[in-house]
Design a protein around this motif. Structure first.
Motif, PDB file in Angstrom:
ATOM      1  N   SER A  41       3.958  12.381  -3.008  1.00  0.00           N
ATOM      2  CA  SER A  41       2.680  12.124  -3.933  1.00  0.00           C
ATOM      3  C   SER A  41       1.764  11.567  -2.832  1.00  0.00           C
ATOM      4  O   SER A  41       0.670  11.216  -3.458  1.00  0.00           O
ATOM      5  CB  SER A  41       3.242  11.102  -5.058  1.00  0.00           C
ATOM      6  N   GLY A 100       2.414  -2.961   1.190  1.00  0.00           N
ATOM      7  CA  GLY A 100       2.593  -2.134   0.251  1.00  0.00           C
ATOM      8  C   GLY A 100       2.276  -2.362  -1.034  1.00  0.00           C
ATOM      9  O   GLY A 100       2.392  -3.620  -1.502  1.00  0.00           O
ATOM     10  N   ALA A 101       1.835  -1.565  -1.984  1.00  0.00           N
ATOM     11  CA  ALA A 101       1.568  -1.773  -3.594  1.00  0.00           C
ATOM     12  C   ALA A 101       2.814  -2.211  -4.107  1.00  0.00           C
ATOM     13  O   ALA A 101       2.762  -3.287  -4.829  1.00  0.00           O
ATOM     14  CB  ALA A 101       1.129  -0.420  -3.842  1.00  0.00           C
ATOM     15  N   TYR A 126       6.560   3.834 -12.077  1.00  0.00           N
ATOM     16  CA  TYR A 126       7.323   3.468 -10.821  1.00  0.00           C
ATOM     17  C   TYR A 126       8.501   3.172 -10.796  1.00  0.00           C
ATOM     18  O   TYR A 126       8.540   1.874 -11.433  1.00  0.00           O
ATOM     19  CB  TYR A 126       6.328   3.234  -9.752  1.00  0.00           C
ATOM     20  N   VAL A 205      -2.581   2.955  -7.739  1.00  0.00           N
ATOM     21  CA  VAL A 205      -2.611   3.701  -6.511  1.00  0.00           C
ATOM     22  C   VAL A 205      -3.044   5.134  -6.340  1.00  0.00           C
ATOM     23  O   VAL A 205      -3.172   5.560  -5.530  1.00  0.00           O
ATOM     24  CB  VAL A 205      -1.386   3.499  -5.850  1.00  0.00           C
ATOM     25  N   TYR A 206      -3.046   5.820  -7.410  1.00  0.00           N
ATOM     26  CA  TYR A 206      -3.344   7.228  -7.527  1.00  0.00           C
ATOM     27  C   TYR A 206      -4.710   7.423  -7.918  1.00  0.00           C
ATOM     28  O   TYR A 206      -5.347   8.554  -8.210  1.00  0.00           O
ATOM     29  CB  TYR A 206      -2.589   7.987  -8.441  1.00  0.00           C
ATOM     30  N   SER A 232      -1.275   3.530   0.770  1.00  0.00           N
ATOM     31  CA  SER A 232      -0.141   4.548   0.788  1.00  0.00           C
ATOM     32  C   SER A 232      -0.399   5.803   0.146  1.00  0.00           C
ATOM     33  O   SER A 232       0.241   6.924   0.727  1.00  0.00           O
ATOM     34  CB  SER A 232       1.059   4.057   0.227  1.00  0.00           C
ATOM     35  N   LYS A 233      -1.178   6.042  -0.812  1.00  0.00           N
ATOM     36  CA  LYS A 233      -1.277   7.294  -1.370  1.00  0.00           C
ATOM     37  C   LYS A 233      -2.390   8.193  -1.010  1.00  0.00           C
ATOM     38  O   LYS A 233      -2.531   8.902  -0.138  1.00  0.00           O
ATOM     39  CB  LYS A 233      -1.310   7.009  -3.095  1.00  0.00           C
TER      40      LYS A 233
END
Ligand code: PLP
Length: 399
Positions: A41, A100-101, A126, A205-206, A232-233
């Motif tokens: 993703s 990181g998230a 998640y 994050v998206y 990260s995404k």
């Protein structure tokens, strides 16, 4: 088979603090012998040399002089300032930079939730976030409704709130569904949380790859809103391990830092510099990610249209992945297994998001579309589907 939206319950410590993370298990099971691009993703990554080409004079100076000692536990001041600058309502001190998230979520949840508390979890979510909650206190799940475009029913959220509820945690834009909250639902959710004095933690994050305009960050519209985000995404930089929690409440962030001191302590200095470069270049980096995603969505759409008996196509909600319904008799999980074994190709079945808190339909596939490699991987998927429909098989990978 599609499951109805549902509200579920889980006893305190349902995850026991040591539950498993099926998506990670699935990826590692096939790591050595399957192409992962359609299960991912995260968007197309950048190489170090590319990122450094983007660096301005000040960041190049930082890069060449970066120390490798322990760094500021909150994140370097210039990194936090760049992160805070992405929000409208954050002053200095409104950001905690994390590894990181995932670490940011863990720190915030640990800072807020006590064993006597209760939390509402919007499902799907998640896996590690759900496990972090259920390892800390009792939780109820509220499922997104698959029959109404994965919408969130605020009446169900309201019904799940108890006298000891302290927090609502969600992931919008959502993975795996791609769902976003429209302004009315987001405003209603904030109003509900405000009425009950609840923290609202949203994993955003998206957001960079949301197909629509993107909703406001909860940290901007709610005094008890905590926005989780990171590189990260949509930035395609998970290897930097840089994420953050943004919030207007300094007391909460102080408690979250205390939790971080039990985990990673601080970020790596080189990652902080590179993260700053990426944030300065956000528009360029995420525009590339979005254009790759759009192109791959068009490819997927053309592919799924060729196999209407096997797939029900849906409109792109998030540019980094799709979440079509799989109609084949063997079911999505078995299809994904066969695809991995026979074609060496990974897609993530929705069973990997199963939750004890609420139902998640088991007939979907999350198909990653954010990478350049997703294009050739889609061609391999098409070849597999042609073999399948002409009743031929092949065996290669054993997983
Ligand atoms: C919704 C969501 N939140 C958080 C994470 C973890 O992000 P990070 O790698 O920055 O810790 C992921 C990774 O897949 C994710 O999908």
């Amino acid at each position: 088979m599609s499951a109805p939206a549902d509200t579920g319950e889980a006893a305190a410590r349902a995850g026991g603090g040591a539950g498993s993370f099926p998506l990670a298990d699935f990826l590692s099971r096939w790591a050595d012998c399957a192409i992962q691009d359609l299960a991912a993703s995260d968007s197309q990554t950048l190489h170090l040399s590319t990122l450094l080409r983007y660096a301005g004079t000040e960041d190049l100076r930082r890069w060449h002089g970066v120390g490798l000692g322990y760094a500021d536990p909150r994140g370097a001041p210039w990194l936090r300032a760049a992160i805070a600058g992405r929000y409208e309502a954050l002053g200095d001190g409104g950001v905690l930079a994390c590894n990181g998230a995932q670490e940011a979520i863990a720190c915030v949840l640990r800072a807020v939730l006590r064993p006597v508390d209760h939390a509402v979890v919007v499902v799907p979510i998640y896996g590690p976030s759900e496990l972090a909650v259920t390892g800390l206190c009792a939780a109820s799940g509220v499922a997104l409704d698959p029959d109404r475009g994965w919408s969130l029913d605020l009446d169900r959220v309201a019904a799940a709130i108890r006298p000891n509820t302290r927090l609502v945690v969600a992931n919008f834009p959502n993975s795996p569904t791609g769902a976003s909250l429209g302004p009315a639902t987001l405003g209603g959710l904030v109003a509900l949380c405000r009425r009950h004095g609840l923290w609202l933690v949203n994993d955003e994050v998206y957001g960079q790859t949301d197909a629509g305009g993107g909703a406001p960050a909860v940290a901007d519209i709610y005094e008890k809103g905590v926005s989780i985000n990171g590189l990260s995404k949509g930035f395609g930089l998970p290897g930097l391990r840089v994420g953050w929690a943004a919030c207007r409440d300094k007391g909460l962030l102080d408690r979250a830092i205390a939790q971080k001191s039990l985990l990673s302590s601080c970020l790596s200095g080189p990652s902080e510099v590179l993260a700053h470069v990426a944030l300065e270049m956000e528009a360029r980096i995420t525009a590339l990610a979005r254009s790759i995603g759009r192109r791959n969505h068009r490819r997927l759409r053309a592919l799924l249209d060729r196999f209407p008996d096997l797939f029900e196509a849906d409109l792109p909600a998030n540019l980094a992945f799709a979440f079509p319904r799989f109609r084949g008799a063997e079911g999505a999980a078995r299809f994904a297994d066969t695809l991995a074994r026979q074609a060496g190709l990974l897609v993530a079945p929705s069973t990997l998001w199963r939750s004890p808190l609420a139902q998640v339909p088991d007939d979907r596939l999350r198909i990653g579309l954010g990478r350049l490699g997703s294009g050739p991987a889609l061609a391999a998927l098409e070849a597999h589907l042609l073999r399948l429909t002409s009743s031929r098989g092949s065996a290669a990978c054993t997983g």
